[in-house]
Design a protein around this motif. Structure first.
Motif, PDB file in Angstrom:
ATOM      1  N   THR A 101      19.977 -15.812   6.764  1.00 47.59           N
ATOM      2  CA  THR A 101      19.172 -14.688   7.237  1.00 47.59           C
ATOM      3  C   THR A 101      19.205 -13.468   6.333  1.00 47.59           C
ATOM      4  O   THR A 101      18.291 -12.652   6.371  1.00 47.59           O
ATOM      5  CB  THR A 101      19.633 -14.265   8.642  1.00 47.59           C
ATOM      6  N   ASP A 102      20.240 -13.291   5.536  1.00 48.94           N
ATOM      7  CA  ASP A 102      20.325 -12.111   4.685  1.00 48.94           C
ATOM      8  C   ASP A 102      20.925 -12.500   3.343  1.00 48.94           C
ATOM      9  O   ASP A 102      22.137 -12.469   3.177  1.00 48.94           O
ATOM     10  CB  ASP A 102      21.183 -11.039   5.360  1.00 48.94           C
ATOM     11  N   PRO A 156      16.797 -14.035   3.726  1.00 45.86           N
ATOM     12  CA  PRO A 156      16.244 -15.191   4.427  1.00 45.86           C
ATOM     13  C   PRO A 156      16.087 -16.389   3.493  1.00 45.86           C
ATOM     14  O   PRO A 156      15.621 -16.251   2.361  1.00 45.86           O
ATOM     15  CB  PRO A 156      14.869 -14.686   4.902  1.00 45.86           C
ATOM     16  N   TRP A 163      10.447 -11.918   3.256  1.00 45.37           N
ATOM     17  CA  TRP A 163      10.169 -11.658   4.655  1.00 45.37           C
ATOM     18  C   TRP A 163       8.669 -11.519   4.901  1.00 45.37           C
ATOM     19  O   TRP A 163       8.158 -11.938   5.949  1.00 45.37           O
ATOM     20  CB  TRP A 163      10.909 -10.410   5.128  1.00 45.37           C
ATOM     21  N   ARG A 166       6.320 -13.270   7.832  1.00 46.56           N
ATOM     22  CA  ARG A 166       5.368 -12.558   8.684  1.00 46.56           C
ATOM     23  C   ARG A 166       3.956 -13.125   8.551  1.00 46.56           C
ATOM     24  O   ARG A 166       3.243 -13.279   9.537  1.00 46.56           O
ATOM     25  CB  ARG A 166       5.360 -11.069   8.332  1.00 46.56           C
ATOM     26  N   LEU A 214      17.404 -10.407  10.964  1.00 50.20           N
ATOM     27  CA  LEU A 214      15.945 -10.537  11.004  1.00 50.20           C
ATOM     28  C   LEU A 214      15.332  -9.490  11.925  1.00 50.20           C
ATOM     29  O   LEU A 214      14.235  -8.971  11.654  1.00 50.20           O
ATOM     30  CB  LEU A 214      15.561 -11.938  11.487  1.00 50.20           C
ATOM     31  N   CYS A 257      14.150  -6.418  10.378  1.00 48.89           N
ATOM     32  CA  CYS A 257      13.038  -6.501   9.432  1.00 48.89           C
ATOM     33  C   CYS A 257      11.745  -6.006  10.086  1.00 48.89           C
ATOM     34  O   CYS A 257      11.530  -6.235  11.283  1.00 48.89           O
ATOM     35  CB  CYS A 257      12.845  -7.942   8.953  1.00 48.89           C
TER      36      CYS A 257
END
Length: 314
Positions: free
Chosen positions: A175-176, A178, A209, A213, A239, A242
């Motif tokens: 996730t960090d 992603p 990210w 989206r 997330l 974000c």
């Protein structure tokens, strides 16, 4: 036969075949008995109570090998067979180092290298491992059971897709930053009746990210590599911070899930079929035997983007 496993997925399969290894990696934790066996590897990366970003930074800063093999202990265990992997350079001791270490022993063991890159590869390794440890009959029986379970999911998925189409699916194994899950995960999304376009046709890879989206998944599955369900729930916070997370269709519709990546998805053992069944429940809950949040290793994420563990049981 004395077998040493440097690979959690292989350790799981060995136990399933009735073979207890004489030694394992520091990551081998299933079955519980694996935690009591001699440990042959270690890592310089500190995972305990560290964030995804912190762990990622540590990995990037390592100068040399991420994992070390205890050759002295390996020699003392005197295995006939050493099982390792070549699929992921950051998941275990490098296969070339394992081979070199084996050759340095007074009695060099055979080395079996697993290198699955697809869902079928992972299940076929059950038979490969079984044949290597003189448990071919048990492996064939297990593979047959797995095939039947997969066929059941395929049949249910066909009905589900006919009723409601293929939902857009995003599976992340970090996730960090992603990272979208690769290798066998794309196959699993497809088998489970989802749109697999987001998953790479190859290894896991970083993803911007903005691309998440733009894809706007209708189902979001967060299964961080090496994290259990509770840690996965925490990782969703990466997330949630974000821009636009709240607006993702999966979040708006309550179809975002934090999953035990350590026990599901990440390890290419026979338990990938457990993962497939859990994934199918997330993609098509109305056609699944149980709802996704009835699974002890899956937690729903509420529409305020704050983790909400509503799964308890199994």
């Amino acid at each position: 036969m004395r077998v040493a496993s440097l690979l959690p997925s292989a350790t799981e399969t060995l136990f399933a075949l009735g073979v207890e290894p004489v030694g394992v990696s520091h990551s081998c934790d299933h079955l519980a008995a694996a935690r009591e066996l001699p440990t042959l590897t270690s890592t310089v990366v500190d995972h305990a109570d560290r964030s995804a970003a912190d762990i990622d930074e540590q990995m990037r800063e390592v100068d040399g090998a991420v994992y070390d093999l205890d050759e002295e202990r390996l020699a003392a265990l005197d295995p006939d067979l050493l099982v390792t992997q070549a699929t992921c350079d950051i998941c275990a001791v490098d296969a070339s180092e394992v081979r070199a270490a084996a050759e340095r022993l007074d009695r060099a063991p055979d080395v079996l290298v697993c290198d699955p890159h697809s869902f079928a590869d992972a299940l076929d390794d059950v038979v490969r491992i079984g044949e290597a440890v003189d448990a071919a009959d048990a492996a064939t029986a297990l593979r047959g059971d797995l095939r039947e379970r997969v066929d059941t999911i395929r049949e249910r998925a066909e009905r589900a897709v006919a009723d409601g189409g293929h939902p857009r699916v995003a599976v992340l194994d970090w996730t960090d930053p992603p990272i979208r899950a690769g290798h066998w995960v794309r196959d699993m999304v497809e088998i489970g009746g989802g749109d697999p376009a987001f998953q790479p046709d190859g290894p896991s890879e970083p993803v911007a990210w903005d691309d998440v989206r733009e894809f706007d998944p209708e189902v979001l599955v967060v299964a961080p590599c090496g994290f259990g369900r509770d840690r996965a729930v925490e990782a969703v916070g990466d997330l949630a911070a974000c821009p636009g997370f709240d607006d993702l269709s999966a979040v708006v519709d309550g179809r975002a899930y934090a999953v035990d990546g350590n026990g599901l998805f990440n390890r290419p053992s026979h338990r990938l079929v457990d993962s497939l069944e859990a994934l199918f429940a997330c993609l098509h809950p109305e056609h699944a035997a149980t709802a996704p949040t009835a699974h002890e290793r899956v937690a729903a994420v509420d529409d305020t983007a704050k983790p909400s563990v509503r799964a308890d049981g199994g």
